[in-house]
Write a protein that holds these residues in place. Structure first.
Motif, PDB file in Angstrom:
ATOM      1  N   THR A  65     -11.060  -4.780  -1.714  1.00  0.00           N
ATOM      2  CA  THR A  65     -11.262  -4.309  -0.351  1.00  0.00           C
ATOM      3  C   THR A  65     -10.021  -3.550   0.117  1.00  0.00           C
ATOM      4  N   VAL A  66     -10.206  -2.670   1.080  1.00  0.00           N
ATOM      5  CA  VAL A  66      -9.098  -1.849   1.576  1.00  0.00           C
ATOM      6  C   VAL A  66      -8.123  -2.715   2.367  1.00  0.00           C
ATOM      7  N   GLY A  67      -6.868  -2.684   1.943  1.00  0.00           N
ATOM      8  CA  GLY A  67      -5.846  -3.474   2.619  1.00  0.00           C
ATOM      9  C   GLY A  67      -4.853  -2.644   3.396  1.00  0.00           C
ATOM     10  N   GLY A  68      -4.771  -1.337   3.113  1.00  0.00           N
ATOM     11  CA  GLY A  68      -3.825  -0.490   3.822  1.00  0.00           C
ATOM     12  C   GLY A  68      -4.125   0.977   3.625  1.00  0.00           C
ATOM     13  N   ILE A  69      -3.873   1.766   4.670  1.00  0.00           N
ATOM     14  CA  ILE A  69      -4.103   3.207   4.630  1.00  0.00           C
ATOM     15  C   ILE A  69      -2.874   3.903   5.195  1.00  0.00           C
ATOM     16  N   GLY A  70      -2.378   4.888   4.481  1.00  0.00           N
ATOM     17  CA  GLY A  70      -1.225   5.636   4.956  1.00  0.00           C
ATOM     18  C   GLY A  70      -1.382   7.121   4.714  1.00  0.00           C
ATOM     19  N   PHE A  71      -0.663   7.915   5.489  1.00  0.00           N
ATOM     20  CA  PHE A  71      -0.727   9.368   5.365  1.00  0.00           C
ATOM     21  C   PHE A  71       0.677   9.935   5.160  1.00  0.00           C
ATOM     22  N   GLY A  72       0.742  11.107   4.537  1.00  0.00           N
ATOM     23  CA  GLY A  72       2.016  11.761   4.299  1.00  0.00           C
ATOM     24  C   GLY A  72       1.806  13.217   3.963  1.00  0.00           C
ATOM     25  N   LEU A  73       2.835  13.822   3.364  1.00  0.00           N
ATOM     26  CA  LEU A  73       2.781  15.226   2.978  1.00  0.00           C
ATOM     27  C   LEU A  73       2.862  15.345   1.461  1.00  0.00           C
ATOM     28  N   SER A  74       2.047  16.222   0.905  1.00  0.00           N
ATOM     29  CA  SER A  74       2.138  16.513  -0.515  1.00  0.00           C
ATOM     30  C   SER A  74       3.419  17.300  -0.778  1.00  0.00           C
ATOM     31  N   ARG A  75       3.826  17.362  -2.033  1.00  0.00           N
ATOM     32  CA  ARG A  75       5.043  18.095  -2.383  1.00  0.00           C
ATOM     33  C   ARG A  75       4.930  19.559  -1.988  1.00  0.00           C
TER      34      ARG A  75
END
Length: 216
Positions: free
Chosen positions: A118-128
């Protein structure tokens, strides 16, 4: 023996800094799926976790594609449970699978198809690629701001201009600007093949230019 001339500190040197900031949409999604198991012995916990993780990996690899959806295992833990008198009463283990990439629909749909985690965490960022592009834009802005500031200060102090002595450039990603996403807990109640709902926010990339100039 000839003596060297005494050192004299540089005159009319100005220290200053300037920044360039660019706000951009986050284009990288990282989704962590996990599961926990309990049993009387450690071997049983390990076997159960391996079975769950192998099934999840098999499903995730069907849609894996470099840069768009990368699949990797995450943290693994196995710890004993103790009774009040300090004896081991059982074992508890946790395993993780991380789905990461730029193809949000591919990632969320894949997560929805995995039934053993099950999904425990979601995060966002920038690709290289996105980070390099935005840093270049912010750096151009920072340099122009530095030059403009140096020229204005030189004029303010009664000088006709300046020459650059030394400079340093540093880049960093600022804190996310309130990224919005639906609660990850809902994923545990979703039907098979349902996409996990997510929505990325924005972040700021800041480049700082600092150094000294010789007023002339």
């Amino acid at each position: 023996m000839a003596q060297s001339a005494p050192w004299t500190p540089p005159q009319n040197v100005l220290q200053l800094s300037a920044t360039g900031t660019v706000e951009t949409q986050q284009d990288l999604l990282s989704m962590t799926l996990s599961t926990s198991r309990d049993a009387a012995d450690a071997a049983s916990v390990q076997t159960q976790l391996k079975t769950a993780l192998d099934a999840a990996l098999a499903e995730a690899r069907k849609n894996a594609q470099p840069g768009l959806l990368d699949v990797r295992t995450g943290n693994f833990s196995l710890v004993p449970r103790y009774t009040r008198d300090g004896k081991i009463s059982g074992w508890q283990g946790t395993t993780e699978l991380v789905l990461e990439g730029k193809d949000f629909p591919r990632i969320t749909q894949t997560a929805g198809r995995i039934s053993t985690l099950t999904v425990g965490g979601i995060g966002f960022g920038l690709s290289r690629e996105q980070r390099a592009k935005v840093e270049a834009e912010a750096q151009t802005i920072a340099i122009e701001n530095f030059k403009q500031k140096a020229a204005e200060l030189a004029k303010g102090f009664g000088f006709g201009g300046y020459t650059l002595r030394e400079v340093s450039v540093n880049a960093n990603q600022g804190p996310p600007i309130r990224p919005r996403m639906m609660a990850a807990e809902a994923s545990s109640k979703m039907s098979y093949d349902a996409a996990v709902p997510v929505e990325a926010g924005k972040t700021s990339v800041v480049v700082n230019v600092s150094g000294s100039v010789q007023l002339k």
